[in-house]
Design a protein around this motif. Structure first.
Motif, mmCIF file in Angstrom:
data_model
loop_
_atom_site.group_PDB
_atom_site.id
_atom_site.type_symbol
_atom_site.label_atom_id
_atom_site.label_comp_id
_atom_site.label_asym_id
_atom_site.label_seq_id
_atom_site.Cartn_x
_atom_site.Cartn_y
_atom_site.Cartn_z
ATOM 1 N N ALA A 25 14.583 -3.104 25.063
ATOM 2 C CA ALA A 25 15.143 -1.952 24.366
ATOM 3 C C ALA A 25 13.995 -1.287 23.612
ATOM 4 C CB ALA A 25 16.243 -2.380 23.410
ATOM 5 N N TYR A 26 14.220 -0.084 23.125
ATOM 6 C CA TYR A 26 13.169 0.586 22.353
ATOM 7 C C TYR A 26 13.786 1.488 21.291
ATOM 8 C CZ TYR A 26 13.798 5.038 24.857
ATOM 9 O OH TYR A 26 14.297 6.209 25.360
ATOM 10 N N PHE A 44 17.608 2.510 22.053
ATOM 11 C CA PHE A 44 18.021 2.769 23.424
ATOM 12 C C PHE A 44 17.698 1.617 24.366
ATOM 13 C CE2 PHE A 44 17.222 7.439 22.442
ATOM 14 C CZ PHE A 44 18.538 7.837 22.552
ATOM 15 N N VAL A 45 18.485 1.554 25.444
ATOM 16 C CA VAL A 45 18.229 0.681 26.585
ATOM 17 C C VAL A 45 18.141 1.607 27.791
ATOM 18 C CG1 VAL A 45 19.164 -1.137 28.056
ATOM 19 C CG2 VAL A 45 19.473 -1.252 25.560
ATOM 20 N N GLU A 46 17.011 1.562 28.502
ATOM 21 C CA GLU A 46 16.852 2.419 29.680
ATOM 22 C C GLU A 46 17.418 1.726 30.912
ATOM 23 O OE1 GLU A 46 13.501 4.914 32.217
ATOM 24 O OE2 GLU A 46 12.875 3.760 30.474
ATOM 25 N N THR A 93 22.753 4.110 24.291
ATOM 26 C CA THR A 93 22.516 3.692 22.911
ATOM 27 C C THR A 93 22.828 2.210 22.772
ATOM 28 O OG1 THR A 93 24.727 4.492 22.333
ATOM 29 C CG2 THR A 93 22.869 5.942 21.814
ATOM 30 N N LEU A 94 21.932 1.499 22.124
ATOM 31 C CA LEU A 94 22.076 0.060 21.935
ATOM 32 C C LEU A 94 23.407 -0.281 21.271
ATOM 33 C CD1 LEU A 94 20.293 -2.705 21.929
ATOM 34 C CD2 LEU A 94 20.237 -2.232 19.479
ATOM 35 N N GLY A 95 23.779 0.481 20.252
ATOM 36 C CA GLY A 95 24.996 0.195 19.513
ATOM 37 C C GLY A 95 26.279 0.429 20.285
ATOM 38 N N SER A 96 26.206 1.135 21.414
ATOM 39 C CA SER A 96 27.422 1.373 22.208
ATOM 40 C C SER A 96 27.751 0.203 23.136
ATOM 41 C CB SER A 96 27.318 2.671 23.012
ATOM 42 O OG SER A 96 26.369 2.564 24.062
ATOM 43 N N PHE A 97 26.831 -0.756 23.301
ATOM 44 C CA PHE A 97 27.130 -1.940 24.110
ATOM 45 C C PHE A 97 28.116 -2.829 23.367
ATOM 46 C CE2 PHE A 97 23.305 -0.649 26.281
ATOM 47 C CZ PHE A 97 23.521 -1.050 27.588
ATOM 48 N N TRP A 102 21.794 -9.282 23.028
ATOM 49 C CA TRP A 102 20.882 -9.772 24.066
ATOM 50 C C TRP A 102 19.568 -8.993 24.078
ATOM 51 C CZ3 TRP A 102 19.947 -7.884 29.421
ATOM 52 C CH2 TRP A 102 19.301 -8.827 30.217
ATOM 53 N N PHE A 103 19.610 -7.737 23.651
ATOM 54 C CA PHE A 103 18.446 -6.855 23.741
ATOM 55 C C PHE A 103 17.423 -7.128 22.646
ATOM 56 C CE2 PHE A 103 21.958 -4.495 25.697
ATOM 57 C CZ PHE A 103 21.428 -4.334 26.962
ATOM 58 N N LYS A 104 16.165 -6.898 22.998
ATOM 59 C CA LYS A 104 15.060 -7.054 22.059
ATOM 60 C C LYS A 104 14.179 -5.804 22.119
ATOM 61 C CE LYS A 104 16.229 -11.328 21.299
ATOM 62 N NZ LYS A 104 17.518 -11.331 20.710
ATOM 63 N N PRO A 105 13.739 -5.298 20.959
ATOM 64 C CA PRO A 105 12.868 -4.120 20.972
ATOM 65 C C PRO A 105 11.489 -4.461 21.532
ATOM 66 C CG PRO A 105 13.100 -4.974 18.738
ATOM 67 C CD PRO A 105 14.023 -5.775 19.610
ATOM 68 N N VAL A 106 10.997 -3.586 22.410
ATOM 69 C CA VAL A 106 9.674 -3.806 23.007
ATOM 70 C C VAL A 106 8.711 -2.654 22.752
ATOM 71 C CG1 VAL A 106 10.563 -5.365 24.799
ATOM 72 C CG2 VAL A 106 10.357 -2.906 25.279
ATOM 73 N N ALA A 107 9.204 -1.523 22.220
ATOM 74 C CA ALA A 107 8.324 -0.369 22.012
ATOM 75 C C ALA A 107 8.942 0.623 21.036
ATOM 76 C CB ALA A 107 8.047 0.323 23.346
#
Length: 148
Positions: A25-26, A44-46, A93-97, A102-107
């Motif tokens: 995620a970023y 966000f998650v692309e 959007t991350l919050g809409s999941f 499970w997601f981790k920020p990478v950038a």
């Protein structure tokens, strides 16, 4: 490892399912994302374009000459970002999941508008909704438990 995940808006009118390839995620700090989400950044998650299975097509807002954003017009939930020309991935959007844990920020993206003071908040006091009197009493008055 791919994983099928679901999400949607706050009122439940718009739902989606999508196969996610990784936990990346970023955060986007650009002013358009700040204004679109009302936050210091958009998380966000692309996902590959065209891979989102919407149960109801979201409403779309053309936020700039090059981008548009899905959202729910009933409750206002921002759901993502997409290029108008259809190239590249599409962001959710991350919050809409339903379960974003499970997601981790990478950038970080859009760093020209990054608010440095909001990045490391580890030392700030933490208040939980269920033990915050002004929140808990309102839910209790409605005969309900404080949601997560």
């Amino acid at each position: 490892m791919s994983k099928t995940m679901t999400g949607g808006c706050q009122c439940g009118r718009i739902r989606y399912g999508v196969e996610i390839q990784n936990s990346d995620a970023y955060l986007c700090h650009c002013r358009m994302c700040q204004k679109a989400t009302g936050g210091f950044a958009a998380a966000f998650v692309e996902v590959p374009a065209g891979k989102i299975a919407w149960t109801v097509e979201p409403d779309w807002y053309q936020s700039s000459p090059v981008a548009r954003r899905p959202f729910c017009s009933a409750c206002g939930t921002p759901l993502g970002f997409a290029w108008i020309d259809g190239t590249g991935g599409q962001d959710l959007t991350l919050g809409s999941f339903d379960d974003p844990s499970w997601f981790k920020p990478v950038a970080h993206a859009g760093c020209e508008s990054l608010h440095e003071a909001w990045l490391d908040t580890r030392d700030l006091p933490r208040h939980y909704s269920a033990t915050t009197t002004s929140v808990a009493e309102r839910w209790k008055a409605k005969g309900l438990e404080v949601p997560e």
